[in-house]
Structure formats: structure tokens, C-alpha cells
Design a protein around this motif. Sequence first.
Motif, PDB file in Angstrom:
ATOM      1  N   LEU A  69       0.823  -1.210   0.000  1.00  0.00           N
ATOM      2  CA  LEU A  69       0.000   0.000   0.000  1.00  0.00           C
ATOM      3  C   LEU A  69       0.857   1.260   0.000  1.00  0.00           C
ATOM      4  O   LEU A  69       0.486   2.267  -0.604  1.00  0.00           O
ATOM      5  CB  LEU A  69      -0.965  -0.011   1.185  1.00  0.00           C
ATOM      6  N   HIS A  70       2.009   1.210   0.647  1.00  0.00           N
ATOM      7  CA  HIS A  70       2.917   2.366   0.606  1.00  0.00           C
ATOM      8  C   HIS A  70       3.399   2.628  -0.815  1.00  0.00           C
ATOM      9  O   HIS A  70       3.517   3.767  -1.247  1.00  0.00           O
ATOM     10  CB  HIS A  70       4.109   2.169   1.537  1.00  0.00           C
ATOM     11  N   CYS A  71       3.689   1.562  -1.537  1.00  0.00           N
ATOM     12  CA  CYS A  71       4.106   1.715  -2.930  1.00  0.00           C
ATOM     13  C   CYS A  71       3.025   2.430  -3.730  1.00  0.00           C
ATOM     14  O   CYS A  71       3.323   3.281  -4.570  1.00  0.00           O
ATOM     15  CB  CYS A  71       4.407   0.335  -3.520  1.00  0.00           C
ATOM     16  N   LEU A  72       1.773   2.106  -3.451  1.00  0.00           N
ATOM     17  CA  LEU A  72       0.650   2.723  -4.154  1.00  0.00           C
ATOM     18  C   LEU A  72       0.306   4.109  -3.614  1.00  0.00           C
ATOM     19  O   LEU A  72      -0.162   4.966  -4.349  1.00  0.00           O
ATOM     20  CB  LEU A  72      -0.584   1.817  -4.054  1.00  0.00           C
ATOM     21  N   HIS A  73       0.491   4.292  -2.319  1.00  0.00           N
ATOM     22  CA  HIS A  73       0.156   5.546  -1.632  1.00  0.00           C
ATOM     23  C   HIS A  73       1.356   5.978  -0.786  1.00  0.00           C
ATOM     24  O   HIS A  73       1.393   5.709   0.414  1.00  0.00           O
ATOM     25  CB  HIS A  73      -1.054   5.349  -0.716  1.00  0.00           C
ATOM     26  N   PRO A  74       2.337   6.652  -1.366  1.00  0.00           N
ATOM     27  CA  PRO A  74       3.564   6.982  -0.619  1.00  0.00           C
ATOM     28  C   PRO A  74       3.357   7.871   0.611  1.00  0.00           C
ATOM     29  O   PRO A  74       4.244   7.963   1.445  1.00  0.00           O
ATOM     30  CB  PRO A  74       4.432   7.692  -1.659  1.00  0.00           C
ATOM     31  N   THR A  75       2.204   8.497   0.748  1.00  0.00           N
ATOM     32  CA  THR A  75       1.965   9.336   1.923  1.00  0.00           C
ATOM     33  C   THR A  75       1.181   8.599   3.003  1.00  0.00           C
ATOM     34  O   THR A  75       0.590   9.226   3.884  1.00  0.00           O
ATOM     35  CB  THR A  75       1.219  10.627   1.522  1.00  0.00           C
ATOM     36  N   LEU A  76       1.199   7.304   2.949  1.00  0.00           N
ATOM     37  CA  LEU A  76       0.527   6.445   3.909  1.00  0.00           C
ATOM     38  C   LEU A  76       0.857   6.840   5.338  1.00  0.00           C
ATOM     39  O   LEU A  76       2.001   7.136   5.662  1.00  0.00           O
ATOM     40  CB  LEU A  76       1.012   5.008   3.652  1.00  0.00           C
ATOM     41  N   ALA A  77      -0.144   6.845   6.199  1.00  0.00           N
ATOM     42  CA  ALA A  77       0.062   7.044   7.631  1.00  0.00           C
ATOM     43  C   ALA A  77      -0.289   5.741   8.340  1.00  0.00           C
ATOM     44  O   ALA A  77      -1.262   5.077   7.989  1.00  0.00           O
ATOM     45  CB  ALA A  77      -0.816   8.179   8.147  1.00  0.00           C
ATOM     46  N   ILE A  78       0.510   5.371   9.326  1.00  0.00           N
ATOM     47  CA  ILE A  78       0.306   4.130  10.072  1.00  0.00           C
ATOM     48  C   ILE A  78      -0.007   4.476  11.518  1.00  0.00           C
ATOM     49  O   ILE A  78       0.778   5.165  12.165  1.00  0.00           O
ATOM     50  CB  ILE A  78       1.575   3.245  10.037  1.00  0.00           C
ATOM     51  N   GLY A  79      -1.128   4.007  12.013  1.00  0.00           N
ATOM     52  CA  GLY A  79      -1.473   4.175  13.420  1.00  0.00           C
ATOM     53  C   GLY A  79      -1.220   2.873  14.150  1.00  0.00           C
ATOM     54  O   GLY A  79      -1.606   1.804  13.680  1.00  0.00           O
ATOM     55  N   LEU A  80      -0.562   2.953  15.291  1.00  0.00           N
ATOM     56  CA  LEU A  80      -0.185   1.749  16.043  1.00  0.00           C
ATOM     57  C   LEU A  80      -0.836   1.770  17.422  1.00  0.00           C
ATOM     58  O   LEU A  80      -0.599   2.693  18.205  1.00  0.00           O
ATOM     59  CB  LEU A  80       1.331   1.690  16.195  1.00  0.00           C
ATOM     60  N   GLU A  81      -1.626   0.743  17.732  1.00  0.00           N
ATOM     61  CA  GLU A  81      -2.356   0.750  18.995  1.00  0.00           C
ATOM     62  C   GLU A  81      -1.468   0.569  20.226  1.00  0.00           C
ATOM     63  O   GLU A  81      -1.873   0.938  21.326  1.00  0.00           O
ATOM     64  CB  GLU A  81      -3.460  -0.303  18.996  1.00  0.00           C
TER      65      GLU A  81
END
Length: 154
Positions: free
Chosen positions: A89-101
Motif C-alpha cells: 500500500l505504501h508503494c501505491l500511496h507513498p503518503t501512507l500514515a500508520i497508526g499503532l495501537e
Amino acid sequence: MIRLQAAWVLGSCLLGLALLGLPMPARADCLKAGVAEEQIQALIRSQLPQYSSPSAFIDALSKANVVYLGETHDCPEDHKAQLAIIQTLHCLHPTLAIGLEMFQRPYQPLLDQYLAGKLTEAELEDKSQYQKRWGFPWEFYAPILRFAKEKTFP
């Protein structure tokens, strides 16, 4: 640029991924990077038979604004699949944000310092009280953190 964010996530979801719109490269090119295709294929075979291929699965995910990835906390294969999905998904959307619980909101500055190279992984683990607050093996989650750091640009 990837952003790691502390998250308040309900249930057993590990990650919330915000997919921010940009033109997307070909899904096939993104799946061929690393072992993503193999990991995602294994996930489809075992848990998501409604998808005919990794490309179909990623296509469905890439249309969402937010994706929650759940896991069995002590299952290494689940964590490998999560990383493969994040990488694709990062490859497709380089501005990806990841939330970690496992990192609560007060620890966001520590995540920011880690991404900026001002904290080591060991310091992040210690200062965020990871073992006390989460306790599952660090090495299950560390590859996601390392990938985020590698893809974060100052």
C-alpha cells in the motif's frame, strides 16, 4: 513520506492505515517488491478466499481511505502479512500514515523522534514503556517501525 501515529484503536486491530490520494503506480509492480506477493497470497489462501489474487485484494484495499489490519498478537505470520500489506500500500500511496495501537497518544513525540533518527529502537521501546504497556514480542512489530523509518524523509 510515512507518518507513524499513536492510536486509540478499538478491538484487536493493530494498524489503521490512512491512504492519502496520489497517482498510483501499477499494483503488479508494487506486489513484486520483496516478498509481499507471497505473504499476501498465503493470507488469501488461509483467511480471505473471496479474493482471487493478491492484486484483487490490494485493489480492494487501495480504494479505501482507512484500512484496519487485525492480527493474533502472538502469530508471526500475521505480522509478516501486515508488513507485506503495508509495503504494497505504501508503494501505491507513498503518503501512507500508520497508526499503532501499542503506542498511546502521549508517546507520539517518541515516535516522531524515532522516525527523525533521534532515538534508537531500543530507546523507543524503553521510553514508550512498550514491555509494560504491550508486552508482545518487540520483534513482531519492529519490522513495521523499521519500514516506516526507512520510508520517512526529513
